[in-house]
Design a protein around this motif. Structure first.
Motif, short mmCIF file in Angstrom:
data_model
loop_
_atom_site.label_atom_id
_atom_site.label_comp_id
_atom_site.label_asym_id
_atom_site.label_seq_id
_atom_site.Cartn_x
_atom_site.Cartn_y
_atom_site.Cartn_z
N ALA A 27 0.83 -1.20 0.00
CA ALA A 27 0.00 0.00 0.00
C ALA A 27 0.86 1.26 0.00
O ALA A 27 0.61 2.20 -0.76
N VAL A 44 -3.75 5.15 5.67
CA VAL A 44 -4.15 4.00 4.85
C VAL A 44 -3.42 2.74 5.31
O VAL A 44 -4.02 1.66 5.37
N LEU A 83 -6.70 -1.21 -3.78
CA LEU A 83 -6.51 0.21 -3.48
C LEU A 83 -7.02 1.00 -4.68
O LEU A 83 -6.76 0.62 -5.83
N VAL A 90 -8.82 7.75 -0.75
CA VAL A 90 -8.23 6.46 -1.11
C VAL A 90 -9.17 5.40 -0.54
O VAL A 90 -9.47 5.43 0.65
N ARG A 91 -9.67 4.51 -1.39
CA ARG A 91 -10.53 3.43 -0.91
C ARG A 91 -9.70 2.16 -0.79
O ARG A 91 -9.01 1.75 -1.72
N VAL A 92 -9.76 1.54 0.37
CA VAL A 92 -9.13 0.25 0.65
C VAL A 92 -10.25 -0.76 0.71
O VAL A 92 -11.22 -0.57 1.45
N SER A 124 -11.29 6.24 9.21
CA SER A 124 -11.78 6.43 7.85
C SER A 124 -12.89 7.46 7.80
O SER A 124 -13.55 7.74 8.80
N GLU A 143 -12.61 4.26 3.37
CA GLU A 143 -12.01 5.36 2.63
C GLU A 143 -11.28 6.30 3.57
O GLU A 143 -11.81 6.65 4.63
N ALA A 144 -10.08 6.68 3.17
CA ALA A 144 -9.29 7.68 3.90
C ALA A 144 -9.25 8.92 3.03
O ALA A 144 -8.80 8.87 1.88
#
Length: 190
Positions: A27, A44, A83, A90-92, A124, A143-144
């Motif tokens: 990541a 993240v 990612l 940023v979506r994990v 998040s 999401e961050a």
């Protein structure tokens, strides 16, 4: 005129104890390459740690069966980390084979485990889960925000990423700043 697709990266890992560290390194490498700020990368990495730890520790197993990942009887399964840059975040996303939803609890100060989903919820800007499509299990996502002000549970409930079924779960608890501070100090010491 078509828009450029959002950057997206996926990594499939074996559900072994070293997978969490590898997921964090991956990541950091990917997000640095995308030009994401160091502060957001650290957030993240924490989210990735918690979501992948759950995928390693809670794989689908038979009712009542509890096998250590260090045991020779442990059946190694894979999970997938994705990612993606979406809108302003940023979506994990982590897919695993266990269909059971994540459980958001507010653990006591003396609890030695059970903080993973709580940490994800607090770090998040949005999070949720949905059944995996075309395969067994579920996807847990968070999401961050790309700006520091967009985290910390600004939402009161679980949300869903666009194009996915409604997220299920309960409302987020109010964070205990003392508990969250102790958890973050412990994580930084790793």
């Amino acid at each position: 005129m078509s828009q450029a697709p959002h950057p997206r990266d996926t990594l499939t890992l074996a559900g072994t104890p070293n997978a969490v560290g590898l997921a964090r390194l991956h990541a950091a490498h990917v997000l640095s390459g995308w030009g994401v700020s160091a502060e957001v990368v650290e957030t993240v990495k924490l989210i990735v740690s918690e979501l992948t730890t759950n995928a390693v520790r809670h794989p689908k197993k038979k009712e009542g069966e509890e096998v250590s990942p260090f045991s020779s009887q442990f059946d190694v399964q894979t999970f997938e980390l994705a990612l993606e840059l979406v809108r302003d975040a940023v979506r994990v996303s982590v897919w695993d084979r266990d269909a059971r939803p994540p459980v958001l609890t507010e653990p006591g100060v003396e609890a030695t485990s059970g903080r993973g989903v709580f940490i994800v919820a607090m770090m998040s800007s949005r999070w949720g889960h949905y059944p995996a499509w075309g395969r067994s299990g579920k996807v847990v996502w968070a999401e961050a925000g790309l700006s520091p002000v967009s985290r910390g549970g600004e939402n009161e409930g679980l949300e869903q990423p666009p194009g996915h079924p409604p997220a299920t779960g309960s409302r987020q608890p109010r964070p205990d700043p003392h508990l969250l501070g102790r958890v973050l100090v412990g994580v930084r010491a790793l």
